[in-house]
Write an enzyme that holds these catalytic residues in place. Structure first.
Site, PDB file in Angstrom:
ATOM      1  N   GLY A  29       0.844  -1.186   0.000  1.00 26.59           N
ATOM      2  CA  GLY A  29       0.000   0.000   0.000  1.00 26.59           C
ATOM      3  C   GLY A  29       0.875   1.231   0.000  1.00 26.59           C
ATOM      4  O   GLY A  29       2.020   1.186   0.482  1.00 26.59           O
TER       5      GLY A  29
ATOM      6  N   GLN B  82       2.822   9.997   1.466  1.00 28.55           N
ATOM      7  CA  GLN B  82       4.144   9.344   1.471  1.00 28.55           C
ATOM      8  C   GLN B  82       4.988   9.720   0.258  1.00 28.55           C
ATOM      9  O   GLN B  82       6.183   9.415   0.215  1.00 28.55           O
ATOM     10  CB  GLN B  82       3.980   7.817   1.518  1.00 28.55           C
ATOM     11  CG  GLN B  82       3.370   7.325   2.814  1.00 28.55           C
ATOM     12  CD  GLN B  82       3.284   5.821   2.831  1.00 28.55           C
ATOM     13  OE1 GLN B  82       2.342   5.241   2.298  1.00 28.55           O
ATOM     14  NE2 GLN B  82       4.284   5.166   3.409  1.00 28.55           N
TER      15      GLN B  82
ATOM     16  N   HIS C 237      -4.445   0.895   7.492  1.00 26.70           N
ATOM     17  CA  HIS C 237      -3.100   1.487   7.577  1.00 26.70           C
ATOM     18  C   HIS C 237      -2.975   2.664   6.599  1.00 26.70           C
ATOM     19  O   HIS C 237      -2.496   3.738   6.966  1.00 26.70           O
ATOM     20  CB  HIS C 237      -2.044   0.404   7.288  1.00 26.70           C
ATOM     21  CG  HIS C 237      -0.638   0.913   7.300  1.00 26.70           C
ATOM     22  ND1 HIS C 237       0.284   0.559   8.255  1.00 26.70           N
ATOM     23  CD2 HIS C 237       0.009   1.775   6.464  1.00 26.70           C
ATOM     24  CE1 HIS C 237       1.434   1.185   8.007  1.00 26.70           C
ATOM     25  NE2 HIS C 237       1.288   1.927   6.921  1.00 26.70           N
ATOM     26  N   GLU C 238      -3.430   2.458   5.359  1.00 26.15           N
ATOM     27  CA  GLU C 238      -3.318   3.526   4.357  1.00 26.15           C
ATOM     28  C   GLU C 238      -4.271   4.672   4.672  1.00 26.15           C
ATOM     29  O   GLU C 238      -3.934   5.838   4.470  1.00 26.15           O
ATOM     30  CB  GLU C 238      -3.568   2.975   2.949  1.00 26.15           C
ATOM     31  CG  GLU C 238      -2.569   1.912   2.504  1.00 26.15           C
ATOM     32  CD  GLU C 238      -1.120   2.302   2.723  1.00 26.15           C
ATOM     33  OE1 GLU C 238      -0.781   3.497   2.543  1.00 26.15           O
ATOM     34  OE2 GLU C 238      -0.325   1.435   3.102  1.00 26.15           O
TER      35      GLU C 238
ATOM     36  N   HIS D  69      -2.853   7.113   6.934  1.00 26.18           N
ATOM     37  CA  HIS D  69      -1.925   8.067   6.308  1.00 26.18           C
ATOM     38  C   HIS D  69      -2.649   9.325   5.823  1.00 26.18           C
ATOM     39  O   HIS D  69      -2.123  10.427   5.943  1.00 26.18           O
ATOM     40  CB  HIS D  69      -1.200   7.427   5.118  1.00 26.18           C
ATOM     41  CG  HIS D  69       0.004   6.624   5.497  1.00 26.18           C
ATOM     42  ND1 HIS D  69       1.068   7.146   6.191  1.00 26.18           N
ATOM     43  CD2 HIS D  69       0.328   5.324   5.252  1.00 26.18           C
ATOM     44  CE1 HIS D  69       1.985   6.207   6.351  1.00 26.18           C
ATOM     45  NE2 HIS D  69       1.562   5.081   5.811  1.00 26.18           N
TER      46      HIS D  69
HETATM   47 NI    NI Z   1       2.523   3.227   5.784  1.00 26.00          NI
END
Ligand code: NI
Length: 183
Positions: free
Chosen positions: A45, A50, A138-139, A142
């Protein structure tokens, strides 16, 4: 094109990301670059913050985690909104391309309901479970400015402080292109 992955310590990883519209400049190119960057780093992912962009976009391809159950689980999430997380939290060892070589057990609920737009801006409302939900959670974190280490206990966070500072400075051994916060 492989994009540099922003390390722990960059402020873009700490901001709540903004929605985008279909006229976002060169969106198909950006999505293609994000997949290429993710595969190059052997990730499952990758979220736009990021790669330095504070927008609500993330991509996943979790097939390598379970080639049977997650076959073809390759998706683009735009303007996602988490609607519900339910069930008894379970622990799974997570890592993150912005925090190379760091893996910690994170507790998350097993079932999620999420609304998002795909790469064609069609709206979906779907339920995901288990590892698929885990990768999305998790993504999704972000694009909310949250990192998996935020879910750890205070003690664990204190123990990891030195490692996190080293990552921000680039004092870590990443096998892919990164942009370090303090270098
Ligand atoms: Ni991550």
């Amino acid at each position: 094109m492989i994009l540099p992955i922003y390390s722990y310590g960059h402020t873009v990883l700490r901001k709540k990301a903004e929605d985008i519209s279909p006229d976002y400049p060169n969106l198909p190119g950006l999505i293609a670059d994000m997949f290429e960057t993710m595969y190059n780093a052997s990730g499952v992912g990758l979220a736009a913050p990021q790669v330095g962009l504070g927008i609500r976009l993330f991509v996943v391809d979790a097939e390598p985690m379970d080639e049977e159950k997650l076959a073809g689980f390759k998706k683009v999430f735009i303007n996602a909104q988490m609607l519900e997380e339910s069930g008894h939290a379970w622990a799974y060892s997570e890592g993150c391309l912005s925090l190379p070589n760091l893996h910690e057990d994170v507790l998350r609920k097993p079932t999620i309901r999420i609304r998002y737009q795909d790469e064609h801006f069609a709206t979906h409302e779907e339920t995901f479970e288990g590892l698929a939900a885990r990768v999305i959670q998790h993504e999704y974190d972000h694009i909310e400015g949250v990192l998996f280490t935020d879910h750890l206990s205070g003690l664990r966070k204190r123990l990891l402080k030195g490692k996190l500072n080293a990552i921000a400075k680039g004092d870590c051994d990443a096998r892919y292109r990164m942009k370090f916060a303090l270098r």
